[in-house]
Design a protein around this motif. Structure first.
Motif, PDB file in Angstrom:
ATOM      1  N   SER A  25      12.366   9.335  -2.227  1.00  0.00           N
ATOM      2  CA  SER A  25      13.591  10.073  -1.906  1.00  0.00           C
ATOM      3  C   SER A  25      14.316   9.432  -0.724  1.00  0.00           C
ATOM      4  N   ILE A  26      13.577   8.931   0.235  1.00  0.00           N
ATOM      5  CA  ILE A  26      14.191   8.245   1.378  1.00  0.00           C
ATOM      6  C   ILE A  26      14.917   6.992   0.888  1.00  0.00           C
ATOM      7  N   ILE A  27      14.277   6.237  -0.001  1.00  0.00           N
ATOM      8  CA  ILE A  27      14.902   5.028  -0.549  1.00  0.00           C
ATOM      9  C   ILE A  27      16.207   5.386  -1.259  1.00  0.00           C
ATOM     10  N   ARG A  28      16.190   6.429  -2.085  1.00  0.00           N
ATOM     11  CA  ARG A  28      17.395   6.844  -2.809  1.00  0.00           C
ATOM     12  C   ARG A  28      18.501   7.270  -1.840  1.00  0.00           C
ATOM     13  N   ASN A  32      18.574  15.665  11.311  1.00  0.00           N
ATOM     14  CA  ASN A  32      18.388  16.474  12.507  1.00  0.00           C
ATOM     15  C   ASN A  32      16.908  16.411  12.885  1.00  0.00           C
ATOM     16  N   ALA A  33      16.587  15.654  13.923  1.00  0.00           N
ATOM     17  CA  ALA A  33      15.196  15.473  14.332  1.00  0.00           C
ATOM     18  C   ALA A  33      14.554  16.791  14.741  1.00  0.00           C
ATOM     19  N   ASN A  34      15.355  17.732  15.231  1.00  0.00           N
ATOM     20  CA  ASN A  34      14.807  19.028  15.648  1.00  0.00           C
ATOM     21  C   ASN A  34      14.488  19.937  14.477  1.00  0.00           C
ATOM     22  N   ASP A  35      15.137  19.691  13.336  1.00  0.00           N
ATOM     23  CA  ASP A  35      14.903  20.515  12.147  1.00  0.00           C
ATOM     24  C   ASP A  35      15.100  19.669  10.888  1.00  0.00           C
ATOM     25  N   PRO A  36      14.142  18.782  10.584  1.00  0.00           N
ATOM     26  CA  PRO A  36      14.297  17.882   9.445  1.00  0.00           C
ATOM     27  C   PRO A  36      14.533  18.612   8.124  1.00  0.00           C
ATOM     28  N   GLY A  37      14.011  19.805   7.977  1.00  0.00           N
ATOM     29  CA  GLY A  37      14.185  20.556   6.745  1.00  0.00           C
ATOM     30  C   GLY A  37      15.610  21.019   6.523  1.00  0.00           C
ATOM     31  N   ALA A  38      16.397  21.079   7.586  1.00  0.00           N
ATOM     32  CA  ALA A  38      17.775  21.551   7.487  1.00  0.00           C
ATOM     33  C   ALA A  38      18.755  20.410   7.205  1.00  0.00           C
ATOM     34  N   SER A  39      18.249  19.204   7.101  1.00  0.00           N
ATOM     35  CA  SER A  39      19.093  18.038   6.895  1.00  0.00           C
ATOM     36  C   SER A  39      19.470  17.866   5.430  1.00  0.00           C
ATOM     37  N   ASP A  40      20.612  17.247   5.190  1.00  0.00           N
ATOM     38  CA  ASP A  40      21.010  16.885   3.830  1.00  0.00           C
ATOM     39  C   ASP A  40      20.302  15.612   3.382  1.00  0.00           C
ATOM     40  N   PHE A  41      19.603  14.974   4.286  1.00  0.00           N
ATOM     41  CA  PHE A  41      18.901  13.724   4.005  1.00  0.00           C
ATOM     42  C   PHE A  41      17.479  14.061   3.564  1.00  0.00           C
ATOM     43  N   ASP A  42      17.158  13.786   2.309  1.00  0.00           N
ATOM     44  CA  ASP A  42      15.871  14.164   1.720  1.00  0.00           C
ATOM     45  C   ASP A  42      14.759  13.211   2.172  1.00  0.00           C
ATOM     46  N   ILE A  43      13.828  13.748   2.960  1.00  0.00           N
ATOM     47  CA  ILE A  43      12.710  12.940   3.462  1.00  0.00           C
ATOM     48  C   ILE A  43      11.389  13.368   2.822  1.00  0.00           C
ATOM     49  N   SER A  44      11.462  14.026   1.658  1.00  0.00           N
ATOM     50  CA  SER A  44      10.251  14.597   1.063  1.00  0.00           C
ATOM     51  C   SER A  44       9.250  13.539   0.603  1.00  0.00           C
ATOM     52  N   THR A  45       9.739  12.399   0.134  1.00  0.00           N
ATOM     53  CA  THR A  45       8.840  11.310  -0.294  1.00  0.00           C
ATOM     54  C   THR A  45       9.469   9.970   0.081  1.00  0.00           C
ATOM     55  N   VAL A  46       8.662   8.927  -0.019  1.00  0.00           N
ATOM     56  CA  VAL A  46       9.170   7.575   0.232  1.00  0.00           C
ATOM     57  C   VAL A  46      10.304   7.268  -0.743  1.00  0.00           C
ATOM     58  N   ASP A  62       0.807  -1.218   0.000  1.00  0.00           N
ATOM     59  CA  ASP A  62       0.000   0.000   0.000  1.00  0.00           C
ATOM     60  C   ASP A  62       0.846   1.276   0.000  1.00  0.00           C
ATOM     61  N   ILE A  63       2.168   1.128   0.016  1.00  0.00           N
ATOM     62  CA  ILE A  63       3.079   2.264   0.045  1.00  0.00           C
ATOM     63  C   ILE A  63       3.552   2.558  -1.383  1.00  0.00           C
ATOM     64  N   ARG A  64       3.433   3.827  -1.790  1.00  0.00           N
ATOM     65  CA  ARG A  64       3.929   4.257  -3.107  1.00  0.00           C
ATOM     66  C   ARG A  64       5.111   5.203  -2.910  1.00  0.00           C
ATOM     67  N   GLU A  65       6.036   5.184  -3.847  1.00  0.00           N
ATOM     68  CA  GLU A  65       7.240   6.015  -3.728  1.00  0.00           C
ATOM     69  C   GLU A  65       6.944   7.506  -3.802  1.00  0.00           C
ATOM     70  N   ASP A  66       5.830   7.895  -4.407  1.00  0.00           N
ATOM     71  CA  ASP A  66       5.528   9.328  -4.522  1.00  0.00           C
ATOM     72  C   ASP A  66       4.811   9.883  -3.295  1.00  0.00           C
ATOM     73  N   GLN A  67       4.515   9.032  -2.325  1.00  0.00           N
ATOM     74  CA  GLN A  67       3.812   9.487  -1.122  1.00  0.00           C
ATOM     75  C   GLN A  67       4.780  10.128  -0.124  1.00  0.00           C
ATOM     76  N   THR A  68       4.245  11.102   0.611  1.00  0.00           N
ATOM     77  CA  THR A  68       5.017  11.687   1.704  1.00  0.00           C
ATOM     78  C   THR A  68       4.710  10.897   2.972  1.00  0.00           C
ATOM     79  N   LEU A  69       5.570  11.042   3.965  1.00  0.00           N
ATOM     80  CA  LEU A  69       5.304  10.367   5.234  1.00  0.00           C
ATOM     81  C   LEU A  69       4.039  10.929   5.864  1.00  0.00           C
ATOM     82  N   GLU A  70       3.812  12.215   5.692  1.00  0.00           N
ATOM     83  CA  GLU A  70       2.600  12.845   6.220  1.00  0.00           C
ATOM     84  C   GLU A  70       1.353  12.209   5.606  1.00  0.00           C
ATOM     85  N   GLU A  71       1.388  11.968   4.304  1.00  0.00           N
ATOM     86  CA  GLU A  71       0.247  11.328   3.632  1.00  0.00           C
ATOM     87  C   GLU A  71      -0.005   9.919   4.173  1.00  0.00           C
TER      88      GLU A  71
END
Length: 87
Positions: free
Chosen positions: A72-75, A56-70, A21-30
């Motif tokens: 991107s996390i896989i890549r 950085n759990a306190n500021d995920p947006g400031a991380s070099d690790f892209d968590i925007s979609t499933v 049920d998980i698609r690569e284009d989904q966000t974790l929020e979705e």
């Protein structure tokens, strides 16, 4: 199990969904994964692959690790695993 399938399985567990049920284009929020679920997912990924995620759990947006979609996390995880293998 390859990187793709393992990451999907970890995210599915956090989202309380089936991996199919998980698609690569989904966000974790979705998928209904909140900030705590994100942190738990990152820890599970680190443990599963014996890697350190630059996150950085306190500021995920400031991380070099892209968590925007499933996908991107896989890549990102795949890149970290390959870099570790080359080291």
């Amino acid at each position: 199990m390859d990187v793709h399938d393992r990451v999907i399985a970890i995210i599915a567990e956090q989202a309380v969904l089936e991996p199919r049920d998980i698609r690569e284009d989904q966000t974790l929020e979705e998928l209904g994964i909140d900030s705590l679920g994100l942190v738990e997912s990152i820890f599970a990924i680190e443990e599963a692959f014996d890697i350190t995620v630059p996150f950085n759990a306190n500021d995920p947006g400031a991380s070099d690790f892209d968590i925007s979609t499933v996908g991107s996390i896989i890549r990102e995880v795949d890149n970290l695993v390959k870099a570790q293998a080359e080291a």
